[in-house]
Design a protein around this motif. Sequence first.
Motif, PDB file in Angstrom:
ATOM      1  N   LYS A 256      19.427 -21.726 -25.895  1.00  0.00           N
ATOM      2  CA  LYS A 256      19.974 -21.284 -27.175  1.00  0.00           C
ATOM      3  C   LYS A 256      19.906 -22.407 -28.213  1.00  0.00           C
ATOM      4  O   LYS A 256      19.514 -22.177 -29.374  1.00  0.00           O
ATOM      5  N   ALA A 257      20.270 -23.615 -27.801  1.00  0.00           N
ATOM      6  CA  ALA A 257      20.284 -24.744 -28.732  1.00  0.00           C
ATOM      7  C   ALA A 257      18.892 -25.056 -29.269  1.00  0.00           C
ATOM      8  O   ALA A 257      18.728 -25.368 -30.450  1.00  0.00           O
ATOM      9  N   ARG A 258      17.891 -24.979 -28.415  1.00  0.00           N
ATOM     10  CA  ARG A 258      16.528 -25.251 -28.862  1.00  0.00           C
ATOM     11  C   ARG A 258      16.099 -24.257 -29.933  1.00  0.00           C
ATOM     12  O   ARG A 258      15.382 -24.619 -30.879  1.00  0.00           O
ATOM     13  N   ALA A 259      16.538 -23.017 -29.799  1.00  0.00           N
ATOM     14  CA  ALA A 259      16.215 -22.011 -30.808  1.00  0.00           C
ATOM     15  C   ALA A 259      17.017 -22.245 -32.092  1.00  0.00           C
ATOM     16  O   ALA A 259      16.485 -22.120 -33.202  1.00  0.00           O
ATOM     17  N   LEU A 260      18.285 -22.603 -31.944  1.00  0.00           N
ATOM     18  CA  LEU A 260      19.148 -22.801 -33.109  1.00  0.00           C
ATOM     19  C   LEU A 260      18.735 -24.017 -33.930  1.00  0.00           C
ATOM     20  O   LEU A 260      18.951 -24.054 -35.140  1.00  0.00           O
ATOM     21  N   PHE A 261      18.154 -25.022 -33.278  1.00  0.00           N
ATOM     22  CA  PHE A 261      17.730 -26.240 -33.971  1.00  0.00           C
ATOM     23  C   PHE A 261      16.205 -26.376 -33.922  1.00  0.00           C
ATOM     24  O   PHE A 261      15.671 -27.471 -33.742  1.00  0.00           O
ATOM     25  N   SER A 262      15.518 -25.276 -34.117  1.00  0.00           N
ATOM     26  CA  SER A 262      14.060 -25.244 -33.941  1.00  0.00           C
ATOM     27  C   SER A 262      13.307 -26.093 -34.956  1.00  0.00           C
ATOM     28  O   SER A 262      12.180 -26.526 -34.684  1.00  0.00           O
ATOM     29  N   ASP A 263      13.905 -26.359 -36.125  1.00  0.00           N
ATOM     30  CA  ASP A 263      13.186 -27.148 -37.120  1.00  0.00           C
ATOM     31  C   ASP A 263      13.622 -28.621 -37.128  1.00  0.00           C
ATOM     32  O   ASP A 263      13.350 -29.349 -38.075  1.00  0.00           O
ATOM     33  N   TRP A 264      14.298 -29.044 -36.077  1.00  0.00           N
ATOM     34  CA  TRP A 264      14.595 -30.457 -35.863  1.00  0.00           C
ATOM     35  C   TRP A 264      13.596 -30.995 -34.833  1.00  0.00           C
ATOM     36  O   TRP A 264      13.046 -30.239 -34.037  1.00  0.00           O
ATOM     37  N   THR A 265      13.388 -32.313 -34.837  1.00  0.00           N
ATOM     38  CA  THR A 265      12.485 -32.947 -33.873  1.00  0.00           C
ATOM     39  C   THR A 265      13.288 -33.491 -32.696  1.00  0.00           C
ATOM     40  O   THR A 265      14.284 -34.201 -32.896  1.00  0.00           O
ATOM     41  N   LEU A 266      12.866 -33.157 -31.485  1.00  0.00           N
ATOM     42  CA  LEU A 266      13.547 -33.611 -30.277  1.00  0.00           C
ATOM     43  C   LEU A 266      13.118 -35.034 -29.943  1.00  0.00           C
ATOM     44  O   LEU A 266      11.940 -35.364 -29.973  1.00  0.00           O
ATOM     45  N   GLN A 357      21.422 -31.342 -48.006  1.00  0.00           N
ATOM     46  CA  GLN A 357      20.918 -32.673 -48.359  1.00  0.00           C
ATOM     47  C   GLN A 357      19.459 -32.623 -48.815  1.00  0.00           C
ATOM     48  O   GLN A 357      18.901 -33.655 -49.203  1.00  0.00           O
ATOM     49  N   GLY A 358      18.859 -31.457 -48.739  1.00  0.00           N
ATOM     50  CA  GLY A 358      17.479 -31.303 -49.158  1.00  0.00           C
ATOM     51  C   GLY A 358      16.488 -31.787 -48.128  1.00  0.00           C
ATOM     52  O   GLY A 358      15.338 -32.110 -48.474  1.00  0.00           O
ATOM     53  N   VAL A 359      16.917 -31.834 -46.854  1.00  0.00           N
ATOM     54  CA  VAL A 359      15.988 -32.282 -45.798  1.00  0.00           C
ATOM     55  C   VAL A 359      15.797 -31.187 -44.769  1.00  0.00           C
ATOM     56  O   VAL A 359      16.550 -30.224 -44.700  1.00  0.00           O
TER      57      VAL A 359
END
Length: 359
Positions: A256-266, A357-359
């Motif tokens: 679930k977390a990977r989907a929720l934060f899909s546009d962050w870099t691991l 924050q615009g990021v």
Amino acid sequence: MIYLDYQATTPLAPEALDAMLPWLAGPAAPGFANPHSPHRAGRAAAAAVEVARAHVAALLPPGGRVIFTSGATEALNIALAGSGARALAVSAIEHAAVLDTARALDPDLCVLRVSTDGRVAPDVAIPHGTGLVAVMQVNNEIGTIQPITQLAARAHAMGALFVCDAVQGAGKLAAPDGADMVAISAHKLHGPKGIGALWVRDGVALTPLIHGGGQEGGLRSGTLSPALCAGFGAAAALCKSRWTSDGEHVERLWTKARALFSDWTLNGSADERWHGNLSLRRPGLDVGRLLSECRNIAFSAGSACASGSGRPSHVLRALGLSDRDSKSTIRIGFGRYTREEELEQAAAVLNAAAQAQGV
């Protein structure tokens, strides 16, 4: 408050608290007795300590003894300093309890490099003449799992001892195979703070750092707390009984977390890691501002042990990331008591704050 900082510490299990309370009793009950006293109350306290020791030992390899300590930091100091080894090799992403101790013991310390996914290669170069190798089982900042069995075999082939910091893996993963000494901490597996353990393989001789009454087989003097031991033991026993359900729960949360934060870099390996650790970065993110704006969510800007130091993470640097990357990284940790809806709520708040924050 939504708690997502399981690498810093885990919530105390209710069962651990229940196990502790009788040993905190006042004069009306004998639970406060010194476990090293010969009278009946003391013997009862000593028996509780030994029951706890057996439960903790069940999380560790066979063929060794469990020494109770004040925590994993003390356990690691005993292992490194007490071994007598002076030519040391440790991984670049070790906890400060290993890195700082090793540097104090060996100014010419060999630091073993890691790959960009945060793992020590099984064939990493280890200098000839090394007397002790230390590599952690699971990294506290990025969650990567190390090839302990192969590295321990390498150390033994060259006549060196192998020490493993298993703080983040104990109670979640199988015990490190091949280590000569293993350090764990109660509060990282739903036990109380202030107690840890050092597992020492049979036949390994150590010199004590603390002298006094000769407790813990002469290796660690000082009066043990039956309450802390009982809480540690109960938490360890619960890890064994909930092994499968806890693991399945974490896997659901990870997906679930990977989907929720899909546009962050691991940060670190996606596969060779403990899936209760989510280290993420977002270019340009001001993590200090994020922490301030998301005060109802407990998460970390990297390792809790280094927070406030102002220093970029040595772990992320070891992966080849820049200091800017390090300062745009957050760490989310979850486990047994995290609910899926809490993760969803936290992700919504964190994502919205980052986007603002615009990021």
